[in-house]
Scaffold this active site. Structure first.
Site, PDB file in Angstrom:
ATOM      1  N   HIS A 238      15.927  -4.743   8.223  1.00  0.00           N
ATOM      2  CA  HIS A 238      15.550  -3.366   8.499  1.00  0.00           C
ATOM      3  C   HIS A 238      16.670  -2.434   8.053  1.00  0.00           C
ATOM      4  CE1 HIS A 238      13.897   0.310   9.574  1.00  0.00           C
ATOM      5  NE2 HIS A 238      14.998   0.602  10.223  1.00  0.00           N
TER       6      HIS A 238
ATOM      7  N   TYR B 217      17.916   1.426   5.231  1.00  0.00           N
ATOM      8  CA  TYR B 217      18.784   2.592   5.369  1.00  0.00           C
ATOM      9  C   TYR B 217      19.966   2.524   4.410  1.00  0.00           C
ATOM     10  CZ  TYR B 217      15.810   3.638   9.225  1.00  0.00           C
ATOM     11  OH  TYR B 217      14.699   3.904   9.977  1.00  0.00           O
TER      12      TYR B 217
ATOM     13  N   HIS C  99       3.386   2.311   2.483  1.00  0.00           N
ATOM     14  CA  HIS C  99       4.513   2.923   3.207  1.00  0.00           C
ATOM     15  C   HIS C  99       5.799   2.820   2.386  1.00  0.00           C
ATOM     16  CE1 HIS C  99       7.729   3.393   6.175  1.00  0.00           C
ATOM     17  NE2 HIS C  99       8.093   2.129   5.994  1.00  0.00           N
ATOM     18  N   PHE C 100       6.089   1.630   1.872  1.00  0.00           N
ATOM     19  CA  PHE C 100       7.439   1.529   1.313  1.00  0.00           C
ATOM     20  C   PHE C 100       7.550   2.049  -0.117  1.00  0.00           C
ATOM     21  CE2 PHE C 100       6.474  -3.209   0.906  1.00  0.00           C
ATOM     22  CZ  PHE C 100       6.590  -3.321  -0.470  1.00  0.00           C
ATOM     23  N   HIS C 101       6.417   2.309  -0.751  1.00  0.00           N
ATOM     24  CA  HIS C 101       6.566   3.015  -2.033  1.00  0.00           C
ATOM     25  C   HIS C 101       6.769   4.515  -1.820  1.00  0.00           C
ATOM     26  CE1 HIS C 101       5.355  -0.853  -3.677  1.00  0.00           C
ATOM     27  NE2 HIS C 101       5.936  -0.455  -4.789  1.00  0.00           N
TER      28      HIS C 101
ATOM     29  N   ARG D 214      -1.825  -7.532   1.687  1.00  0.00           N
ATOM     30  CA  ARG D 214      -0.720  -7.363   0.745  1.00  0.00           C
ATOM     31  C   ARG D 214      -0.355  -8.738   0.191  1.00  0.00           C
ATOM     32  NH1 ARG D 214       5.039  -6.725   4.064  1.00  0.00           N
ATOM     33  NH2 ARG D 214       5.823  -6.639   1.940  1.00  0.00           N
ATOM     34  N   ARG D 215       0.491  -8.762  -0.837  1.00  0.00           N
ATOM     35  CA  ARG D 215       0.998 -10.005  -1.414  1.00  0.00           C
ATOM     36  C   ARG D 215      -0.136 -10.970  -1.759  1.00  0.00           C
ATOM     37  NH1 ARG D 215       6.540 -11.255   2.092  1.00  0.00           N
ATOM     38  NH2 ARG D 215       7.825  -9.941   0.789  1.00  0.00           N
TER      39      ARG D 215
HETATM   40 FE1  HAS Z   1       9.886   1.185   6.833  1.00  0.00          FE
HETATM   41  C1  HAS Z   1       8.279  -1.880   6.718  1.00  0.00           C
HETATM   42  C2  HAS Z   1       9.196   1.448  10.163  1.00  0.00           C
HETATM   43  C3  HAS Z   1      11.714   4.131   6.996  1.00  0.00           C
HETATM   44  C4  HAS Z   1      11.166   0.551   3.706  1.00  0.00           C
HETATM   45  N1  HAS Z   1       9.720  -0.355   5.460  1.00  0.00           N
HETATM   46  C5  HAS Z   1       8.992  -1.504   5.590  1.00  0.00           C
HETATM   47  C6  HAS Z   1       9.109  -2.305   4.401  1.00  0.00           C
HETATM   48  C7  HAS Z   1       9.965  -1.627   3.557  1.00  0.00           C
HETATM   49  C8  HAS Z   1      10.330  -0.404   4.244  1.00  0.00           C
HETATM   50  C9  HAS Z   1      10.447  -2.078   2.186  1.00  0.00           C
HETATM   51  O1  HAS Z   1       8.300  -0.385  12.425  1.00  0.00           O
HETATM   52  C10 HAS Z   1       8.383  -3.618   4.120  1.00  0.00           C
HETATM   53  C11 HAS Z   1       9.222  -4.830   4.271  1.00  0.00           C
HETATM   54  C12 HAS Z   1       8.412  -6.074   3.974  1.00  0.00           C
HETATM   55  O2  HAS Z   1       8.387  -6.497   2.795  1.00  0.00           O
HETATM   56  O3  HAS Z   1       7.744  -6.592   4.866  1.00  0.00           O
HETATM   57  N2  HAS Z   1      10.315   2.555   8.295  1.00  0.00           N
HETATM   58  C13 HAS Z   1       9.899   2.493   9.571  1.00  0.00           C
HETATM   59  C14 HAS Z   1      10.326   3.693  10.287  1.00  0.00           C
HETATM   60  C15 HAS Z   1      11.034   4.460   9.376  1.00  0.00           C
HETATM   61  C16 HAS Z   1      11.039   3.725   8.142  1.00  0.00           C
HETATM   62  C17 HAS Z   1      10.060   4.022  11.720  1.00  0.00           C
HETATM   63  N3  HAS Z   1      11.172   2.159   5.592  1.00  0.00           N
HETATM   64  C18 HAS Z   1      11.837   3.336   5.863  1.00  0.00           C
HETATM   65  C19 HAS Z   1      12.699   3.673   4.769  1.00  0.00           C
HETATM   66  C20 HAS Z   1      12.548   2.666   3.826  1.00  0.00           C
HETATM   67  C21 HAS Z   1      11.583   1.726   4.368  1.00  0.00           C
HETATM   68  C22 HAS Z   1      13.600   4.888   4.728  1.00  0.00           C
HETATM   69  C23 HAS Z   1      13.196   2.467   2.511  1.00  0.00           C
HETATM   70  C24 HAS Z   1      14.095   3.241   1.981  1.00  0.00           C
HETATM   71  N4  HAS Z   1       8.901   0.031   8.168  1.00  0.00           N
HETATM   72  C25 HAS Z   1       8.788   0.297   9.492  1.00  0.00           C
HETATM   73  C26 HAS Z   1       8.147  -0.860  10.157  1.00  0.00           C
HETATM   74  C27 HAS Z   1       7.892  -1.813   9.173  1.00  0.00           C
HETATM   75  C28 HAS Z   1       8.381  -1.225   7.936  1.00  0.00           C
HETATM   76  C29 HAS Z   1       7.809  -1.014  11.575  1.00  0.00           C
HETATM   77  C30 HAS Z   1       7.253  -3.203   9.369  1.00  0.00           C
HETATM   78  C31 HAS Z   1       5.806  -3.120   9.197  1.00  0.00           C
HETATM   79  C32 HAS Z   1       5.154  -4.484   9.176  1.00  0.00           C
HETATM   80  O4  HAS Z   1       4.264  -4.711  10.019  1.00  0.00           O
HETATM   81  O5  HAS Z   1       5.466  -5.331   8.329  1.00  0.00           O
HETATM   82  C33 HAS Z   1      11.717   5.768   9.699  1.00  0.00           C
HETATM   83  O6  HAS Z   1      13.096   5.680   9.456  1.00  0.00           O
HETATM   84  C34 HAS Z   1      11.165   6.934   8.963  1.00  0.00           C
HETATM   85  C35 HAS Z   1      11.764   8.254   9.434  1.00  0.00           C
HETATM   86  C36 HAS Z   1      11.505   9.356   8.469  1.00  0.00           C
HETATM   87  C37 HAS Z   1      11.025  10.558   8.758  1.00  0.00           C
HETATM   88  C38 HAS Z   1      10.818  11.557   7.641  1.00  0.00           C
HETATM   89  C39 HAS Z   1      11.811  12.700   7.657  1.00  0.00           C
HETATM   90  C40 HAS Z   1      11.614  13.585   6.476  1.00  0.00           C
HETATM   91  C41 HAS Z   1      12.593  14.067   5.695  1.00  0.00           C
HETATM   92  C42 HAS Z   1      12.233  14.926   4.512  1.00  0.00           C
HETATM   93  C43 HAS Z   1      12.434  16.415   4.788  1.00  0.00           C
HETATM   94  C44 HAS Z   1      11.932  17.223   3.677  1.00  0.00           C
HETATM   95  C45 HAS Z   1      10.978  18.136   3.757  1.00  0.00           C
HETATM   96  C46 HAS Z   1      10.440  18.717   2.492  1.00  0.00           C
HETATM   97  C47 HAS Z   1      10.355  18.563   5.052  1.00  0.00           C
HETATM   98  C48 HAS Z   1      10.678  10.954  10.146  1.00  0.00           C
HETATM   99  C49 HAS Z   1      14.028  13.812   5.969  1.00  0.00           C
HETATM  100  C50 HAS Z   1      11.126  19.974   2.039  1.00  0.00           C
HETATM  101  C51 HAS Z   1      10.796  20.179   0.626  1.00  0.00           C
HETATM  102  C52 HAS Z   1      10.739  21.381  -0.021  1.00  0.00           C
HETATM  103  C53 HAS Z   1      10.397  21.335  -1.408  1.00  0.00           C
HETATM  104  C54 HAS Z   1      10.956  22.673   0.619  1.00  0.00           C
HETATM  105 CU    CU Z   2      12.176  -1.753   9.254  1.00  0.00          CU
END
Ligand code: HAS
Ligand code: CU
Length: 556
Positions: free
Chosen positions: A231, A235, A382-384, A445-446
């Site tokens: 996990h 980050y 999600h992860f793309h 998937r996969r």
């Molecule tokens: Fe995830 C599975 C939960 C973030 C990558 N994640 C994956 C896998 C990958 C991955 C690769 O709880 C699959 C692994 C596999 O092969 O099985 N993930 C989360 C949560 C977050 C999260 C809670 N993941 C990421 C990030 C990744 C990533 C970052 C890669 C870089 N994820 C999971 C969970 C799984 C999971 C389960 C397992 C699922 C399963 O069943 O297998 C959080 O950290 C996300 C928080 C992010 C936010 C967004 C904040 C927004 C921002 C942008 C601001 C900009 C704005 C636009 C508003 C709350 C900072 C302004 C623009 C203008 C132009 C004005």
């Molecule tokens: Cu994770």
């Protein structure tokens, strides 16, 4: 309020040319990996639309060989090669000191050797175990050892950064660490701690087992160690992008960062909360107590908080920029942002994608909703949007100034650079929309859909969108490569930036009071270790010793 530069020496600092060259090649290795990876990505995406182009890949033995190549090249090699080049450069620049030359070269050499071993294992079809390397699927030892070397190269990069930091601290006793250096170092310190469990798994179990020194393995333990690291690894991909969003993008957009301490608190929260959350990948795994899964679920919602804080801070910084450029009214500033600057645009698109990546992550993290989407195409959806968009588009955007900076050649074709970012973004949105909706209908998937003996008409529309979006992503990245290659080979000698864009903060780092404790890296590392012990101790205590029950299987 007085604006304060995040560096003490804003006049500029030049890295020795050989170090610049080594960092450039480190990043190029990531691009080579990404080149291989996107062909497989195209094939994977099209396979969900029932189109099989894998049979045209010379030497490819099967679907899982291609999927392993895709995951390893894009998610592991590309990301870490970029970080290994980017974070030491940021640290050196922020602290105004050169890196340790031999360590830069050693990190590059280790990365190259690790890559060669992994490429050998994967291309000869001896390691079709996917990037998660789950036992009891058994790969050739060169696969595990090659990946260990890639991790070692990240450690060498960190050691280099820490040596630079120590030298700086000696010369500036009592001074606050310049923000850009601080957040760069803390990103890789988090990764160092996070990478220890996978080092134990690979060196203690998978490698000796693949060499025949150990006959049987414990699948649940190695899988748990993988996600202990796995996990936090997401980050480790994200934080270098955040370094750019916090410390560089505001300057590029004409804005300022709202607060020094706020930024440090966000990175400390990532340090302490990124690691003790791995069970959210194992909600459905037997053998792990539900109570511990619940602890990890709560901590997962905790680590979402610093991303919410980031959303607030980066938007505020962009708003300051938009208003400084003449934007008025509630949203008028958005139109005034530098929409013609490919570096900024790619990163703003990255942020936009991350809103959806984050939302889908919250759904994954919810224990009960996870049951609906686990192991479906929702997850790659999600992860793309996260690693495949927020991180990749940020790396693209950074490259648009970084490669000119490192090569001394101006960006070749601003227009093409802009188009590549837009095409990729449109592609990734269509792709993820397809994967996410089909995942809700249960598309696994996969799985090589073309050859599956089962199907469901409800998957057709999502599968088609996946194929279309994946194709656009392929062309977006291909165009990015053209821009980068032409920049390196034929960019104008006059047009390169002489320095990196460093942001000023609205509030200066305090030199007295509680904020000074934010710079006590040792203290925060200790807090992190304690939290990890709380999160993983009970499971390991009741589970150990390892249950070496399974021989290795090669189904490829
Ligand atoms: Fe995830 C599975 C939960 C973030 C990558 N994640 C994956 C896998 C990958 C991955 C690769 O709880 C699959 C692994 C596999 O092969 O099985 N993930 C989360 C949560 C977050 C999260 C809670 N993941 C990421 C990030 C990744 C990533 C970052 C890669 C870089 N994820 C999971 C969970 C799984 C999971 C389960 C397992 C699922 C399963 O069943 O297998 C959080 O950290 C996300 C928080 C992010 C936010 C967004 C904040 C927004 C921002 C942008 C601001 C900009 C704005 C636009 C508003 C709350 C900072 C302004 C623009 C203008 C132009 C004005
Ligand atoms: Cu994770």
């Amino acid at each position: 309020m007085k604006a304060t530069p995040t560096v003490l020496d804003p006049a500029g600092f030049e890295l020795p040319p050989d170090q610049k060259a080594a960092l450039r090649w480190t990043i190029y290795i990531g691009y080579f990996a990404l080149t291989a990876g996107i062909f497989h990505g195209l094939a994977q995406a099209l396979s969900y639309a029932n189109i099989d182009i894998l049979r045209f890949f010379p030497g490819l033995k099967g679907y899982y060989q291609g999927l392993t190549a895709h995951g390893v090249a894009n998610a592991l090699i590309f990301t870490f090669a970029f970080s290994n080049g980017f974070l030491p450069l940021m640290t050196a620049r922020a602290l105004g000191r050169p890196l340790v030359g031999w360590l830069v070269h050693a990190a590059l050499a280790t990365l190259v050797i690790g890559n060669v071993l992994v490429i050998y294992a994967v291309t000869t079809n001896q390691a079709s175990v996917l990037f998660t390397a789950y036992a009891p699927l058994q790969a050739h030892w060169t696969f595990y050892f090659g990946l260990v070397l890639v991790v070692v190269s990240t450690w060498l990069a960190l050691v280099n950064m820490l040596v630079v930091l120590r030298g700086w601290r000696r010369e500036h006793p009592g001074a606050r660490i310049p923000l850009l250096g601080y957040i760069s170092v803390i990103s890789y310190v988090m990764w160092l701690l996070a990478s220890l469990p996978i080092a134990v798994s690979f060196l203690g179990f998978l490698l000796p087992w693949s060499l025949g020194l150990m006959q049987k393995i414990d699948p649940l333990l190695t899988r748990t160690l993988f996600w202990f690291t796995g996990h936090a690894i997401v980050y480790a991909w994200l934080l270098p992008a955040y370094v750019s969003w916090y410390a560089l993008i505001p300057a590029q957009a004409g804005g300022r960062l709202i607060s020094d301490s706020y930024t440090r608190v966000v990175f400390i929260l990532f340090l302490i909360l990124s690691i003790p959350t791995g069970f959210h990948h194992q909600y459905t795994d037997p053998g792990i107590p539900e109570s511990m899964k619940a602890v990890h679920a709560v901590l997962t919602f905790g680590v979402v908080f610093p991303s919410f804080a980031t959303a607030f801070s980066v938007v505020a910084a962009l708003e300051i920029g938009g208003r400084a450029r003449g934007g008025r009214g509630l949203l008028g500033w958005v139109a005034k942002l530098p929409w013609g600057d490919p570096s900024v645009v790619a990163q703003m698109l990255a942020m936009l994608a991350f809103v959806f990546g984050g939302v889908s992550g919250l759904i994954n993290a919810s224990f009960t909703m996870n049951q609906v989407i686990h192991n479906t195409t929702w997850i790659p959806g999600h992860f793309h949007l996260t690693v495949g968009a927020a991180v990749t588009l940020t790396h693209m955007g950074v490259a648009f100034w970084l490669i000119p900076y490192l090569t001394g050649r101006g960006l070749w074709s601003r227009g093409q650079a802009l188009t590549s970012a837009w095409v990729y973004t449109i592609g990734v949105f269509i792709f993820s929309r397809g994967m996410i909706s089909a995942g809700l209908e249960g598309m696994p998937r996969r799985t090589f859909r073309v050859a599956a003996t089962y199907s469901n008409p409800a998957w057709d529309f999502g599968g088609m969108l996946t194929g279309i979006g994946g194709t656009l992503m392929f062309f977006g990245i291909a165009q990015f490569f053209v821009v980068i290659a032409m920049t390196a080979l034929a960019g104008s000698r006059a047009g390169s930036p002489r320095d990196i864009p460093i942001t000023e903060t609205l509030t200066a780092p305090a030199t007295t009071g509680w904020e000074r404790h934010l710079d006590r890296l040792g203290l925060w590392v200790l807090v992190t270790v304690v939290l990890c012990v709380i999160a993983y101790g009970p499971f390991l205590l009741t589970y150990l010793p390892p249950k070496l029950v399974s021989p290795g299987y090669r189904l490829f």
